[in-house]
Design an enzyme around this catalytic site. Structure first.
Site, PDB file in Angstrom:
ATOM      1  N   LYS A 116      -2.398  -1.490  -3.743  1.00  0.00           N
ATOM      2  CA  LYS A 116      -3.192  -0.270  -3.707  1.00  0.00           C
ATOM      3  C   LYS A 116      -2.300   0.961  -3.773  1.00  0.00           C
ATOM      4  CE  LYS A 116      -5.904   2.125  -0.279  1.00  0.00           C
ATOM      5  NZ  LYS A 116      -6.307   2.129   1.084  1.00  0.00           N
ATOM      6  N   LYS A 121       0.864  -1.173   0.000  1.00  0.00           N
ATOM      7  CA  LYS A 121       0.000   0.000   0.000  1.00  0.00           C
ATOM      8  C   LYS A 121       0.903   1.226   0.000  1.00  0.00           C
ATOM      9  CE  LYS A 121      -3.521   2.252   2.810  1.00  0.00           C
ATOM     10  NZ  LYS A 121      -4.430   2.068   3.950  1.00  0.00           N
TER      11      LYS A 121
END
Ligand code: PBG
Length: 319
Positions: free
Chosen positions: A243, A190
């Site tokens: 992400k 992330k």
């Protein structure tokens, strides 16, 4: 012999040689619930999205499922926030999981496991006086949150805080409490991205001080993503989430190639905002939605969390 690759691009033949598919069943739709809401509250930064009550979240989950989108990922806004994010341990998310699993059994329910929506300072863990995240106490909280979701009947927990050791801690606790059927889908790579801004407005999780750069990844790094994913797999991750998606297609590609495990891509709120604005302004057509989702699948994602899930599923149903 003439080389004519265009032969394969004729109508009909084109479909036969298509290498990547995009189906409603590849998609996961975000679902927001708010303990303070009496009725759905529109989220200005995410046009078309609402902070739901438990009841309206159930109807929404039903509508999503009926479109062929198999799963929702639930995010909660608690009635009140505190220093340790204690409201994450019981409340609207657990109630929503329970309600959806009983009333819409066809829906797969994923729940985001993080403290940033529940802490008064907006950080993803319990913080020291100097603002740094305390690893041990934060892992303790995350274990408790994940098992409370498991008790409510969740199918998959998705720890999103990039807290070191979070997957191992959650797996150990789930196993200890015999929730061995609950899968873990960590946000394994992330990035510290500017594309989360509309989401932070949606759940009111901006940081009161500092930022998340101490635990979210540097956008310049790819080898580090491989290390992060390897650690999460060793700790027991079942599905690896990357992400954001669109600015990180190379990461999705590399992770899929390197590990060959199920990969989810989170096409985040800023990606939605970007396309939504261009479409609403008439600068792009709706076709850009499917093209974008296809690019994420082509890069190697098996599934995509997207705010376009319902819209895309409607279009795909008519393909
Ligand atoms: C953390 C979390 C965030 C998102 C999903 N889970 C916010 C953050 O890391 O700041 C962002 C999702 C999006 O932008 O759509 N609980």
């Amino acid at each position: 012999m003439t080389k004519r690759p265009a032969r394969l691009r004729k109508k009909g033949v084109r479909k036969l040689v298509r290498e990547t598919s995009l189906l409603p069943s590849d998609l996961i739709c975000p679902l927001f619930v708010d303990e303070n809401a009496q009725k759905p509250i529109a989220i200005p930064s995410l046009p078309g999205f609402y902070r739901h009550t438990v009841e309206t979240a159930v109807s929404e989950a039903e509508a999503i499922t009926e479109l062929g989108v198999p799963a929702v990922i639930v995010f909660g806004v608690p009635r009140s926030k505190d220093e340790t994010g204690s409201a994450a341990l019981s409340g609207i998310v657990q109630d929503t999981i329970r309600a959806i699993k009983t009333q819409v059994p066809a829906a797969t329910v994923i729940a985001d496991v993080c403290l940033c929506e529940y802490t008064s300072h907006g950080h993803c863990g319990i913080v020291n006086e100097d603002g740094t995240i305390l690893n041990g106490p934060t892992l303790e909280m995350l274990r408790g949150v994940a098992t409370s979701y498991a008790r409510a009947g969740v199918d998959i927990v998705a720890p999103s805080g990039m807290i070191d050791g979070m997957v191992g801690a959650i797996r150990a606790q789930l196993d200890e409490e015999r929730f061995d059927g609950v899968a873990i889908m960590p946000y394994a790579a992330k990035y510290y991205s500017s594309f989360y801004a509309p989401f932070r407005d949606a759940v009111d999780s901006g940081c009161a001080f500092g930022d998340r750069s101490a635990h979210q990844m540097d956008p310049a790094n790819t080898d580090e993503a491989v290390r992060e994913v390897r650690l999460d797999l060793e700790e027991g991750a079942d599905i690896i989430m990357i992400k954001p998606a669109l600015p990180y297609l190379d990461i999705i590609y590399r992770i899929k190639q390197t590990f060959g495990v199920p990969v989810a891509a989170y096409s985040v709120s800023g990606e939605y905002a970007m396309l939504r604005a261009a479409i609403d302004n008439g600068n792009l057509t709706n076709d850009a939605i499917l093209e974008t989702l296809l690019s994420i699948k082509r890069a190697g994602a098996d599934m995509i969390v997207t705010y376009f899930a319902k819209e895309a599923a409607k279009t795909l149903a008519y393909e």
